[in-house]
Design an enzyme around this catalytic site. Structure first.
Site, PDB file in Angstrom:
ATOM      1  N   LYS A 111       1.886  11.124   1.169  1.00 11.89           N
ATOM      2  CA  LYS A 111       2.285  10.455   0.022  1.00 11.89           C
ATOM      3  C   LYS A 111       2.279  12.323  -0.863  1.00 11.89           C
ATOM      4  CE  LYS A 111       3.448   7.627  -2.171  1.00 11.89           C
ATOM      5  NZ  LYS A 111       4.389   7.181  -2.386  1.00 11.89           N
ATOM      6  N   ASN A 145      -4.082  -0.411  -7.756  1.00 16.33           N
ATOM      7  CA  ASN A 145      -3.587  -1.436  -8.246  1.00 16.33           C
ATOM      8  C   ASN A 145      -3.778  -2.398  -8.112  1.00 16.33           C
ATOM      9  OD1 ASN A 145       0.233  -0.036 -10.157  1.00 16.33           O
ATOM     10  ND2 ASN A 145      -1.424   0.857  -9.371  1.00 16.33           N
ATOM     11  N   TYR A 162      -1.687   7.861   4.910  1.00 15.24           N
ATOM     12  CA  TYR A 162      -0.927   7.677   3.859  1.00 15.24           C
ATOM     13  C   TYR A 162      -1.058   9.255   3.095  1.00 15.24           C
ATOM     14  CZ  TYR A 162      -0.846   5.472  -0.433  1.00 15.24           C
ATOM     15  OH  TYR A 162      -0.108   5.803  -1.456  1.00 15.24           O
ATOM     16  N   PRO A 186     -12.377   4.710   9.515  1.00 16.78           N
ATOM     17  CA  PRO A 186     -12.680   6.251   9.669  1.00 16.78           C
ATOM     18  C   PRO A 186     -12.060   7.129   8.502  1.00 16.78           C
ATOM     19  CG  PRO A 186     -11.076   5.142  11.122  1.00 16.78           C
ATOM     20  CD  PRO A 186     -11.275   4.193  10.454  1.00 16.78           C
ATOM     21  N   GLY A 187     -12.748   7.815   8.463  1.00 20.34           N
ATOM     22  CA  GLY A 187     -12.630   9.014   6.836  1.00 20.34           C
ATOM     23  C   GLY A 187     -12.414   8.304   5.667  1.00 20.34           C
ATOM     24  N   ALA A 234      -1.594  11.711   3.263  1.00 18.15           N
ATOM     25  CA  ALA A 234      -0.980  13.603   3.564  1.00 18.15           C
ATOM     26  C   ALA A 234       0.316  13.069   3.448  1.00 18.15           C
ATOM     27  CB  ALA A 234      -1.660  13.350   5.429  1.00 18.15           C
ATOM     28  N   THR A 294      -0.178   8.791  -5.899  1.00 19.82           N
ATOM     29  CA  THR A 294      -1.170   8.451  -6.055  1.00 19.82           C
ATOM     30  C   THR A 294      -1.893   9.259  -6.240  1.00 19.82           C
ATOM     31  OG1 THR A 294      -2.614   7.470  -4.258  1.00 19.82           O
ATOM     32  CG2 THR A 294      -0.885   8.272  -3.709  1.00 19.82           C
ATOM     33  N   ASP A 295      -3.665   8.564  -6.410  1.00 14.96           N
ATOM     34  CA  ASP A 295      -4.022   9.033  -6.818  1.00 14.96           C
ATOM     35  C   ASP A 295      -4.795  10.001  -5.369  1.00 14.96           C
ATOM     36  OD1 ASP A 295      -5.800   6.808  -6.185  1.00 14.96           O
ATOM     37  OD2 ASP A 295      -6.831   6.541  -7.454  1.00 14.96           O
ATOM     38  N   GLU A 296      -4.866   8.995  -4.923  1.00 15.53           N
ATOM     39  CA  GLU A 296      -5.225   9.335  -3.179  1.00 15.53           C
ATOM     40  C   GLU A 296      -4.794  10.825  -2.237  1.00 15.53           C
ATOM     41  OE1 GLU A 296      -5.261   6.101  -0.154  1.00 15.53           O
ATOM     42  OE2 GLU A 296      -6.049   4.621  -1.367  1.00 15.53           O
TER      43      GLU A 296
HETATM   44  P1  NAD Z   1       4.596  -2.107  -0.841  1.00 13.03           P
HETATM   45  O1  NAD Z   1       3.875  -1.382   0.524  1.00 13.03           O
HETATM   46  O2  NAD Z   1       3.435  -3.762  -1.681  1.00 13.03           O
HETATM   47  O3  NAD Z   1       5.164  -1.789  -1.276  1.00 13.03           O
HETATM   48  C1  NAD Z   1       6.293  -0.863  -0.069  1.00 13.03           C
HETATM   49  C2  NAD Z   1       8.283  -1.534  -1.098  1.00 13.03           C
HETATM   50  O4  NAD Z   1       8.950  -0.537   0.436  1.00 13.03           O
HETATM   51  C3  NAD Z   1       8.178  -2.026  -0.056  1.00 13.03           C
HETATM   52  O5  NAD Z   1       9.473  -3.260  -0.943  1.00 13.03           O
HETATM   53  C4  NAD Z   1       8.975  -2.145   1.332  1.00 13.03           C
HETATM   54  O6  NAD Z   1      10.050  -2.971   1.953  1.00 13.03           O
HETATM   55  C5  NAD Z   1       9.903  -0.738   0.805  1.00 13.03           C
HETATM   56  N1  NAD Z   1       9.870   0.004   1.822  1.00 13.03           N
HETATM   57  C6  NAD Z   1       9.785   0.983   2.540  1.00 13.03           C
HETATM   58  N2  NAD Z   1       9.812   1.530   3.697  1.00 13.03           N
HETATM   59  C7  NAD Z   1      11.157   1.640   3.173  1.00 13.03           C
HETATM   60  C8  NAD Z   1      12.058   2.940   3.464  1.00 13.03           C
HETATM   61  N3  NAD Z   1      12.325   3.622   4.183  1.00 13.03           N
HETATM   62  N4  NAD Z   1      13.444   2.312   2.374  1.00 13.03           N
HETATM   63  C9  NAD Z   1      13.487   1.376   1.393  1.00 13.03           C
HETATM   64  N5  NAD Z   1      12.753   1.003   1.100  1.00 13.03           N
HETATM   65  C10 NAD Z   1      11.259   0.435   1.950  1.00 13.03           C
HETATM   66  O7  NAD Z   1       3.561  -0.618  -1.556  1.00 13.03           O
HETATM   67  P2  NAD Z   1       3.620  -0.200  -3.564  1.00 13.03           P
HETATM   68  O8  NAD Z   1       2.207  -0.668  -3.597  1.00 13.03           O
HETATM   69  O9  NAD Z   1       4.486  -1.423  -3.706  1.00 13.03           O
HETATM   70  O10 NAD Z   1       3.037   0.694  -3.655  1.00 13.03           O
HETATM   71  C11 NAD Z   1       4.847   1.198  -3.774  1.00 13.03           C
HETATM   72  C12 NAD Z   1       4.742   2.604  -4.234  1.00 13.03           C
HETATM   73  O11 NAD Z   1       3.338   2.864  -5.214  1.00 13.03           O
HETATM   74  C13 NAD Z   1       4.275   3.264  -3.042  1.00 13.03           C
HETATM   75  O12 NAD Z   1       4.940   4.523  -3.192  1.00 13.03           O
HETATM   76  C14 NAD Z   1       2.640   3.707  -3.518  1.00 13.03           C
HETATM   77  O13 NAD Z   1       2.495   4.847  -2.737  1.00 13.03           O
HETATM   78  C15 NAD Z   1       2.872   3.995  -5.159  1.00 13.03           C
HETATM   79  N6  NAD Z   1       1.063   3.736  -4.766  1.00 13.03           N
HETATM   80  C16 NAD Z   1       1.058   2.634  -5.038  1.00 13.03           C
HETATM   81  C17 NAD Z   1      -0.243   2.113  -5.709  1.00 13.03           C
HETATM   82  C18 NAD Z   1      -1.442   1.009  -5.093  1.00 13.03           C
HETATM   83  O14 NAD Z   1      -2.659   0.718  -5.711  1.00 13.03           O
HETATM   84  N7  NAD Z   1      -0.685  -0.359  -4.504  1.00 13.03           N
HETATM   85  C19 NAD Z   1      -1.306   2.952  -6.673  1.00 13.03           C
HETATM   86  C20 NAD Z   1      -0.722   4.167  -6.900  1.00 13.03           C
HETATM   87  C21 NAD Z   1       0.514   4.431  -6.322  1.00 13.03           C
HETATM   88  O1  DAU Z   2      -5.880   4.800  -5.381  1.00 11.75           O
HETATM   89  C1  DAU Z   2      -4.269   4.211  -4.911  1.00 11.75           C
HETATM   90  C2  DAU Z   2      -4.545   4.173  -3.405  1.00 11.75           C
HETATM   91  O2  DAU Z   2      -5.030   2.386  -3.511  1.00 11.75           O
HETATM   92  C3  DAU Z   2      -2.972   3.737  -3.550  1.00 11.75           C
HETATM   93  O3  DAU Z   2      -2.008   4.788  -3.727  1.00 11.75           O
HETATM   94  C4  DAU Z   2      -2.779   2.983  -1.731  1.00 11.75           C
HETATM   95  O4  DAU Z   2      -0.913   2.308  -1.427  1.00 11.75           O
HETATM   96  C5  DAU Z   2      -3.150   1.641  -2.023  1.00 11.75           C
HETATM   97  O5  DAU Z   2      -2.749   0.347  -0.672  1.00 11.75           O
HETATM   98  C6  DAU Z   2      -4.700   1.272  -1.971  1.00 11.75           C
HETATM   99  O6  DAU Z   2      -5.388   2.417  -1.210  1.00 11.75           O
HETATM  100  P1  DAU Z   2      -7.075   1.581  -0.658  1.00 11.75           P
HETATM  101  O7  DAU Z   2      -6.984   2.441   0.535  1.00 11.75           O
HETATM  102  O8  DAU Z   2      -7.876   2.359  -2.283  1.00 11.75           O
HETATM  103  O9  DAU Z   2      -6.518   0.225  -1.267  1.00 11.75           O
HETATM  104  P2  DAU Z   2      -7.433  -0.984   0.378  1.00 11.75           P
HETATM  105  O10 DAU Z   2      -6.739  -2.230  -0.815  1.00 11.75           O
HETATM  106  O11 DAU Z   2      -7.116  -0.852   0.989  1.00 11.75           O
HETATM  107  O12 DAU Z   2      -8.541  -0.847   0.212  1.00 11.75           O
HETATM  108  C7  DAU Z   2      -9.819  -0.325  -1.417  1.00 11.75           C
HETATM  109  C8  DAU Z   2     -10.879  -0.373  -1.061  1.00 11.75           C
HETATM  110  O13 DAU Z   2     -11.858  -1.692  -0.150  1.00 11.75           O
HETATM  111  C9  DAU Z   2     -11.291   0.604   0.108  1.00 11.75           C
HETATM  112  O14 DAU Z   2     -12.708   1.204  -0.179  1.00 11.75           O
HETATM  113  C10 DAU Z   2     -11.133   0.410   1.235  1.00 11.75           C
HETATM  114  C11 DAU Z   2     -12.229  -1.430   1.208  1.00 11.75           C
HETATM  115  N1  DAU Z   2     -11.313  -2.658   2.051  1.00 11.75           N
HETATM  116  C12 DAU Z   2     -10.956  -2.745   2.091  1.00 11.75           C
HETATM  117  C13 DAU Z   2      -9.827  -4.076   2.679  1.00 11.75           C
HETATM  118  C14 DAU Z   2      -8.253  -3.881   3.027  1.00 11.75           C
HETATM  119  C15 DAU Z   2     -12.454  -2.937   2.286  1.00 11.75           C
HETATM  120  O15 DAU Z   2     -13.954  -3.044   1.912  1.00 11.75           O
HETATM  121  N2  DAU Z   2     -12.432  -4.079   2.985  1.00 11.75           N
HETATM  122  C16 DAU Z   2     -10.947  -4.520   3.485  1.00 11.75           C
HETATM  123  O16 DAU Z   2     -10.924  -5.628   4.507  1.00 11.75           O
END
Ligand code: NAD
Ligand code: DAU
Length: 351
Positions: free
Chosen positions: A162, A188, A158, A291-292, A160, A132-134
């Site tokens: 990753k 995404n 989270y 937070p943070g 940290a 992730t970019d985080e």
């Molecule tokens: P998600 O939470 O929707 O899915 C995670 C999947 O991993 C789930 O199916 C869960 O059951 C499985 N899982 C969790 N712990 C496990 C374990 N110990 N063993 C096997 N399977 C396990 O997450 P996502 O949004 O699909 O993200 C997938 C990957 O992409 C993650 O590594 C995340 O850090 C990374 N990522 C996500 C985003 C985003 O915007 N969602 C962006 C950049 C990178």
């Molecule tokens: O940048 C990539 C990351 O994007 C991934 O690595 C993470 O797995 C993914 O969950 C996502 O993290 P964010 O924290 O950016 O996504 P989230 O959808 O939780 O929140 C997006 C923004 O919206 C963030 O600034 C927090 C804000 N937010 C989120 C929720 C759930 C709100 O304002 N209200 C909300 O209820």
């Protein structure tokens, strides 16, 4: 064949479906099926002999070793993770366990398998780690976007965890020669996104007449990428990425959260107007900040574009319209994921 971990989650499931729509190379999915893993995401593959799902933990080294020996994949793509920042604040333990210890055990099982492969298979093998970019931390308003050489400065449990997993992957390459690739992607959105994350939460809460919670002042910026574009980037990196390299993936779509909220509300006003004729934006509610909370993310994806010729296919406007339409077309999927466990989370986070 390839082994995909976390293939029942949001991005993993999109990747599995996307892969099998482009290729007949089989996939073995290993997924623990946590609250975020959903077999319904892979429902359309029922009876498809190209796909096998095994429920299990990436941290179970014996299980992974056995699956590798049995199925002999040419690549492992690691999506498995705990992924929600807010959950990592309430309880970081699972994030340390899966994202760090789990990745360590997965790397060790893969190293054992890879070292025993015949020379040609060993040279062709790939371990692609999805990150992730985080991990780069937070940007100020006018800072340049994150490049692959930006400092690693994670701010949440989270990110940290990753970042730690990225370091392990890097070390397994430098120390043991494991042929790894790492991708660091921005936010995404798209089908099968679990409604604890901002965009799907906005859609399901809007339709249910519930508040649309905006953290703090809503001016935090994220860089949004349609999930299928992330999948195409991973396919491309797997195919042609240079060993040991990191590739940033992003869509050059920086948006403030409040603008995302207004966009989703406007699309719903058009596609599924409220019964009382009022605007969905009336449901917007400002709530206590995370937070943070990182202020801004932005990805510079020029390395991926110039080296490997990858570009996203969707603009934010086309991708968000498809996404809102998908949620309108799939009310059953939404109803099924909003189980008791989901309601408990919403109560804990937004009470
Ligand atoms: P998600 O939470 O929707 O899915 C995670 C999947 O991993 C789930 O199916 C869960 O059951 C499985 N899982 C969790 N712990 C496990 C374990 N110990 N063993 C096997 N399977 C396990 O997450 P996502 O949004 O699909 O993200 C997938 C990957 O992409 C993650 O590594 C995340 O850090 C990374 N990522 C996500 C985003 C985003 O915007 N969602 C962006 C950049 C990178
Ligand atoms: O940048 C990539 C990351 O994007 C991934 O690595 C993470 O797995 C993914 O969950 C996502 O993290 P964010 O924290 O950016 O996504 P989230 O959808 O939780 O929140 C997006 C923004 O919206 C963030 O600034 C927090 C804000 N937010 C989120 C929720 C759930 C709100 O304002 N209200 C909300 O209820």
């Amino acid at each position: 064949m390839i082994l995909v971990t976390g293939g029942a989650g949001f991005i993993g499931a999109n990747f599995v479906l996307d892969w099998l729509s482009h290729s007949n190379e089989p996939i073995l999915t290993l997924d623990k099926l946590t609250y975020a893993g959903n077999v319904e995401n892979l429902h359309s593959l029922q009876g498809d002999t190209r796909h096998t799902l095994v429920q299990g933990d990436i941290g179970d080294r014996d299980l992974v070793a056995q699956l590798l020996a049995q199925h002999q994949p040419r690549a492992v793509i690691n999506f498995a993770a705990e992924s929600h920042v807010d959950r990592s604040i309430h309880g970081p333990g699972d994030f340390i366990q899966t994202n760090i210890v789990g990745t360590f055990n997965l790397l060790e099982a893969v190293r054992g398998y890879w070292s025993g492969l015949p020379a040609a298979d060993k040279a062709a093998f790939r371990f692609l780690h999805v990150s992730t970019d985080e991990v780069y931390g937070s940007l100020a308003k006018d800072d340049p976007a994150f490049t692959e050489s930006s400092h690693i400065e994670p701010n949440s449990p989270y990110s940290a965890s990753k970042a730690a997993s990225d370091h392990l992957v890097r070390a397994w390459h430098h120390t043991y020669g494991l042929p790894v690739l790492t991708t660091n992607c921005s936010n995404n959105y798209g089908p099968y996104h679990f409604p604890e994350k901002l965009i799907p939460l906005l859609i399901v809460n809007s339709l249910a007449g519930k508040p649309l919670p905006v953290y703090g002042d809503g001016q935090q910026i994220r860089d949004w990428l349609y999930v299928k574009d992330h999948c195409s980037a991973i396919r491309r990196v797997l195919e042609a990425g240079r060993l040991g390299e990191v590739y940033n993936v992003g869509g050059w779509n920086e948006k403030a959260n409040i603008d995302i909220v207004h966009t989703v509300c406007a699309l719903l006003d058009e596609l599924r107007p409220r019964a009382d004729g009022r605007a969905y934006k009336e449901q917007i509610t400002y709530v206590t900040d995370r937070p943070g909370h990182d202020r801004r993310y932005a990805i510079d994806a020029r390395k991926l574009e110039s080296e490997l010729g990858w570009k996203p296919a969707e603009t934010f406007e086309t991708g968000i319209r498809k996404t809102v339409q998908w949620y309108l077309d799939n009310p059953q999927w939404v109803a099924h994921v909003q189980s008791g466990a989901y309601r408990d989370w919403v109560q804990k986070q937004y009470a």
